[in-house]
Design an enzyme around this catalytic site. Sequence first.
Site, PDB file in Angstrom:
ATOM      1  N   TYR A   1       9.126  87.704  37.369  1.00  0.00           N
ATOM      2  CA  TYR A   1       9.016  86.685  38.075  1.00  0.00           C
ATOM      3  C   TYR A   1      10.359  86.620  39.059  1.00  0.00           C
ATOM      4  CZ  TYR A   1      10.032  81.516  39.486  1.00  0.00           C
ATOM      5  OH  TYR A   1      10.271  80.570  40.036  1.00  0.00           O
TER       6      TYR A   1
HETATM    7  N1  LIG Z   1       9.455  75.708  37.172  1.00  0.00           N
HETATM    8  C1  LIG Z   1      10.847  75.744  37.448  1.00  0.00           C
HETATM    9  O1  LIG Z   1      11.635  75.279  36.822  1.00  0.00           O
HETATM   10  C2  LIG Z   1      11.061  76.288  39.043  1.00  0.00           C
HETATM   11  C3  LIG Z   1      12.463  76.352  39.158  1.00  0.00           C
HETATM   12  C4  LIG Z   1      12.910  76.758  40.645  1.00  0.00           C
HETATM   13  C5  LIG Z   1      11.773  77.298  41.478  1.00  0.00           C
HETATM   14  N2  LIG Z   1      10.440  77.259  41.055  1.00  0.00           N
HETATM   15  C6  LIG Z   1       9.370  77.556  41.993  1.00  0.00           C
HETATM   16  O2  LIG Z   1       8.878  76.358  42.555  1.00  0.00           O
HETATM   17  C7  LIG Z   1       7.590  76.728  43.261  1.00  0.00           C
HETATM   18  C8  LIG Z   1       6.671  75.238  43.125  1.00  0.00           C
HETATM   19  O3  LIG Z   1       6.725  74.786  41.902  1.00  0.00           O
HETATM   20  P1  LIG Z   1       5.933  73.630  41.154  1.00  0.00           P
HETATM   21  O4  LIG Z   1       6.063  73.290  39.816  1.00  0.00           O
HETATM   22  O5  LIG Z   1       5.072  72.580  42.324  1.00  0.00           O
HETATM   23  O6  LIG Z   1       4.484  74.664  40.900  1.00  0.00           O
HETATM   24  P2  LIG Z   1       3.107  74.524  40.585  1.00  0.00           P
HETATM   25  O7  LIG Z   1       2.719  73.092  40.196  1.00  0.00           O
HETATM   26  O8  LIG Z   1       2.902  75.447  39.716  1.00  0.00           O
HETATM   27  O9  LIG Z   1       2.247  74.946  41.840  1.00  0.00           O
HETATM   28  C9  LIG Z   1       1.929  76.073  42.189  1.00  0.00           C
HETATM   29  C10 LIG Z   1       0.729  76.255  42.885  1.00  0.00           C
HETATM   30  O10 LIG Z   1       0.203  77.414  43.472  1.00  0.00           O
HETATM   31  C11 LIG Z   1      -1.422  77.435  43.224  1.00  0.00           C
HETATM   32  N3  LIG Z   1      -1.506  78.768  43.272  1.00  0.00           N
HETATM   33  C12 LIG Z   1      -1.528  79.910  42.157  1.00  0.00           C
HETATM   34  N4  LIG Z   1      -2.205  80.786  42.327  1.00  0.00           N
HETATM   35  C13 LIG Z   1      -2.598  80.821  43.638  1.00  0.00           C
HETATM   36  C14 LIG Z   1      -3.446  81.445  44.431  1.00  0.00           C
HETATM   37  N5  LIG Z   1      -4.122  82.430  43.899  1.00  0.00           N
HETATM   38  N6  LIG Z   1      -4.058  80.737  45.656  1.00  0.00           N
HETATM   39  C15 LIG Z   1      -3.558  79.894  45.902  1.00  0.00           C
HETATM   40  N7  LIG Z   1      -2.635  79.036  45.359  1.00  0.00           N
HETATM   41  C16 LIG Z   1      -2.397  79.580  44.244  1.00  0.00           C
HETATM   42  C17 LIG Z   1      -1.598  76.833  42.054  1.00  0.00           C
HETATM   43  O11 LIG Z   1      -2.916  76.458  42.199  1.00  0.00           O
HETATM   44  P3  LIG Z   1      -3.964  76.297  41.078  1.00  0.00           P
HETATM   45  O12 LIG Z   1      -3.917  75.255  40.474  1.00  0.00           O
HETATM   46  O13 LIG Z   1      -5.084  76.870  41.813  1.00  0.00           O
HETATM   47  O14 LIG Z   1      -3.472  77.414  39.864  1.00  0.00           O
HETATM   48  C18 LIG Z   1      -0.646  75.682  42.305  1.00  0.00           C
HETATM   49  O15 LIG Z   1      -1.092  74.694  42.740  1.00  0.00           O
HETATM   50  C19 LIG Z   1       7.126  77.786  42.667  1.00  0.00           C
HETATM   51  O16 LIG Z   1       7.114  78.742  43.580  1.00  0.00           O
HETATM   52  C20 LIG Z   1       7.967  78.096  41.420  1.00  0.00           C
HETATM   53  O17 LIG Z   1       8.140  79.461  41.195  1.00  0.00           O
HETATM   54  C21 LIG Z   1      10.139  76.567  39.805  1.00  0.00           C
END
Ligand SMILES: NC(=O)c1ccc[n+]([C@@H]2O[C@H](COP(=O)([O-])OP(=O)(O)OC[C@H]3O[C@@H](n4cnc5c(N)ncnc54)[C@H](OP(=O)(O)O)[C@@H]3O)[C@@H](O)[C@H]2O)c1
Length: 216
Positions: A126
């Site tokens: 990742y």
């Molecule tokens: N978690 C952490 O602590 C953390 C820290 C720093 C940065 N981030 C980054 O922050 C960002 C957003 O976070 P978040 O919590 O809002 O993420 P999230 O709720 O997991 O949302 C990610 C979205 O991407 C979509 N997605 C996945 N595969 C896809 C595909 N093939 N085509 C279209 N859409 C797709 C998912 O849709 P589905 O519902 O269809 O799966 C989901 O709606 C991410 O890039 C993550 O890496 C996370």
Amino acid sequence: MDIVVAGGHGKIAMLLHPLLVARGYRVRGLIRKPEQADDLRQAGAEPVLCDLETKTDISEFVGQADAVVFAAGAGPGSGAERKWTVDRDGAVKLILSAEKNNIRRYVLVSAMNLEMPRGSEVFQVYLKAKAESEAALRESGLDWTIVRPGSLTDEPGTGHVAIAPELPKGDIPRADVAAVLAEVLDTPKTTGLQFDLTSGKQPVREAVEELSFQID
Ligand SMILES: NC(=O)c1ccc[n+]([C@@H]2O[C@H](COP(=O)([O-])OP(=O)(O)OC[C@H]3O[C@@H](n4cnc5c(N)ncnc54)[C@H](OP(=O)(O)O)[C@@H]3O)[C@@H](O)[C@H]2O)c1
């Protein structure tokens, strides 16, 4: 302004849509599951069905816009392969479609400390996938901003953040990340900047406004 958000049903994206609509913008969200369309409409965004992994060229789904935001992610439950196909390749497909459609502005939701290998094997993939997406964006000719939040929480937003080129490890509510993204989209001088983002003491607008001075 017309804005397209990839990962349109993600937690940050769903908090971002109403903020953009409140600023008078038209928002379209790319989603892959039709059953999520009504949630987007309720948040004020127009759903566009577009699976970032199965489509090779997503430009017809992105269409014409003033800015794009990449807020998609394979998510914590996914294997290594989807870190490449969503976190890296999805972001790159959005770069290519922005270039093809003459959309200059691109805001990438990335993550802090990508350069520090840690966690499981999948997590390390990742980190690499995110780092490669950042590199592709920096090398593009687009007007980019890279936002690198710390660990995301679902706590209510505080409206106060810390923003700097490098910050100590920290958390941040997704609502505050969404507020920063909205402010960045409204602040052209954040073009060409990347910054860490955690909870902090500075009001969002002031923190974003001061950013270019910190980085100069
Ligand atoms: N978690 C952490 O602590 C953390 C820290 C720093 C940065 N981030 C980054 O922050 C960002 C957003 O976070 P978040 O919590 O809002 O993420 P999230 O709720 O997991 O949302 C990610 C979205 O991407 C979509 N997605 C996945 N595969 C896809 C595909 N093939 N085509 C279209 N859409 C797709 C998912 O849709 P589905 O519902 O269809 O799966 C989901 O709606 C991410 O890039 C993550 O890496 C996370």
